[in-house]
Design a protein around this motif. Structure first.
Motif, PDB file in Angstrom:
ATOM      1  N   UNK A 129      38.886  47.912  35.368  1.00 26.74           N
ATOM      2  CA  UNK A 129      38.920  46.280  35.632  1.00 26.74           C
ATOM      3  C   UNK A 129      39.906  45.866  34.583  1.00 26.74           C
ATOM      4  N   UNK A 130      40.208  46.567  33.087  1.00 31.34           N
ATOM      5  CA  UNK A 130      41.044  46.416  32.192  1.00 31.34           C
ATOM      6  C   UNK A 130      41.797  46.094  32.718  1.00 31.34           C
ATOM      7  N   UNK A 131      43.085  46.641  33.366  1.00 27.79           N
ATOM      8  CA  UNK A 131      43.969  46.829  33.986  1.00 27.79           C
ATOM      9  C   UNK A 131      44.296  45.813  35.138  1.00 27.79           C
ATOM     10  N   UNK A 132      43.510  44.969  35.729  1.00 23.01           N
ATOM     11  CA  UNK A 132      43.424  45.068  36.861  1.00 23.01           C
ATOM     12  C   UNK A 132      43.353  43.043  36.179  1.00 23.01           C
ATOM     13  N   UNK A 133      43.371  42.777  34.789  1.00 22.89           N
ATOM     14  CA  UNK A 133      43.732  41.383  34.154  1.00 22.89           C
ATOM     15  C   UNK A 133      45.034  41.442  33.642  1.00 22.89           C
ATOM     16  N   UNK A 134      45.539  42.245  33.766  1.00 23.62           N
ATOM     17  CA  UNK A 134      46.491  42.638  33.107  1.00 23.62           C
ATOM     18  C   UNK A 134      46.486  43.540  31.470  1.00 23.62           C
ATOM     19  N   UNK A 135      45.475  43.875  31.060  1.00 23.40           N
ATOM     20  CA  UNK A 135      45.549  44.766  30.092  1.00 23.40           C
ATOM     21  C   UNK A 135      45.561  45.969  30.087  1.00 23.40           C
TER      22      UNK A 135
END
Length: 357
Positions: free
Chosen positions: A218-224
């Motif tokens: 989920x974090x990777x999905x928001x650009x983190x």
């Protein structure tokens, strides 16, 4: 006060006095045990406290941050290995079951943080949220202290880092995405084991291993570009999982990795021994023998540079395995730039000098 039997859903198996307590007790069998009903389940209590400051400054050379905020004292996650447990002794409470059931929330944390950020001499440096006790432990769902602190930091465009094993972080993806757009946030997820049975006894009220891998995605999905922290590495308990954890984390979206070996300061060494005797009696002595190998024959060495990774042949073996696995799964090539401190700004507030013109 000692608690003789293990409490379901809790990590510590007893509740010893703090090392500062003038009163010491000892348990003994008075013959009434068979006549008494089972003790009721321990409930979590949360007390409000008002602090005079909120940002802690770090001067330890082996810790890679200068500023941190802990919204809560104690942690309901109940991780038996938590190095913060002995800090409850300063409250004249036990680092055992008290640490995970008698919590404190810093009710004026947001106000204190804003006061510090508005000081003319304040120098913007990244703040780590929840480094001592998890900022996303279960009580955050009710008190939302971490969210309110993040909202304030976002308003000031102040960089912030998070390390968590709590799935409640997913409720704050909107704020984290906003911060990520300006390179103002870094997040790492702590994954100790992929074994659900081990997790239930070692860290009973944390998110499941599958949920933590989902947090990475989920974090990777928001650009983190999230990191994974394999902590703690415990010889003969979870050290065999190093490679599997790194592989699963990389597949879920992690871009970097770190680790810390088991640390047993103060009362924690006795709590951990009792946990071993309860859950792994067949290997308890072997585990402690390996732990002492990490610390030069002692249960723990607090020296800078050794307390995180240990020393000696076993420490070198763990470091080597970790280095090879990290490289194999591309977790050693993270090129994320340092968090941006140049966007820090103080928004106008009623009463500011110049607000009348």
């Amino acid at each position: 006060m000692q608690v003789a039997s293990r409490q379901k859903g809790r990590g510590a198996t007893k509740n010893p006095e703090s090392r500062f307590s003038a009163l010491q007790t000892a348990t003994f069998d008075d013959g009434w045990a068979s006549e008494l009903e089972e003790l009721p389940a321990l409930r979590t209590t949360v007390e409000a406290e008002r602090g005079r400051s909120i940002i802690s400054r770090n001067r330890s050379p082996d810790i890679p941050f200068e500023q941190s905020i802990n919204p809560y004292r104690g942690c309901e996650h109940g991780c038996v290995y938590c190095f913060a447990r002995p800090s409850h002794s300063y409250l004249d409470l036990s680092p055992g079951l008290d640490f995970e059931t008698r919590l404190f929330q810093k009710e004026n944390a947001v106000e204190l943080l804003e006061e510090e950020l508005r000081q003319p001499g304040y120098r913007c440096r990244p703040i780590v949220l929840g480094i001592n006790t998890d900022a996303y432990q279960p009580v955050e769902r009710e008190f939302r202290l971490t969210r309110r602190l993040l909202e304030l930091l976002a308003e000031y465009r102040h960089p912030v880092s998070l390390l968590t094993k709590g799935v409640t972080i997913l409720r704050d993806l909107d704020i984290l995405a906003d911060l990520a757009r300006d390179n103002l946030v870094s997040v790492s997820v702590s994954i100790t084991t992929l074994d659900n049975d081990l997790k239930r006894t070692l860290e009973p009220r944390t998110a499941s291993p599958a949920a933590r891998l989902r947090i990475l995605s989920e974090l990777r999905g928001i650009g983190i570009r999230p990191g994974v922290m394999v902590a703690p590495v415990i010889p003969a308990i979870n050290d065999h999982e190093i490679e599997a954890i790194l592989r699963a984390s990389a597949e879920a979206g992690a871009t970097r990795a770190g680790y810390v070996v088991l640390r047993l300061p103060h009362e924690l060494k006795d709590l951990f021994r009792d946990w071993l005797a309860t859950h792994y009696p067949d290997r308890a002595e072997h585990v402690m023998s390996l732990v002492r190998q990490l610390y030069g024959g002692r249960d723990y060495d607090p020296s800078w540079g050794r307390r995180q990774t240990g020393s000696g042949h076993l420490a070198q073996l763990i470091a080597g395995r970790f280095r090879v696995a990290r490289k194999r799964h591309g977790l050693d090539r993270d090129d994320t730039p340092p968090l941006d401190t140049g966007k820090f700004t103080r928004p106008a507030r009623t009463g500011d000098q110049g607000s009348l013109f």
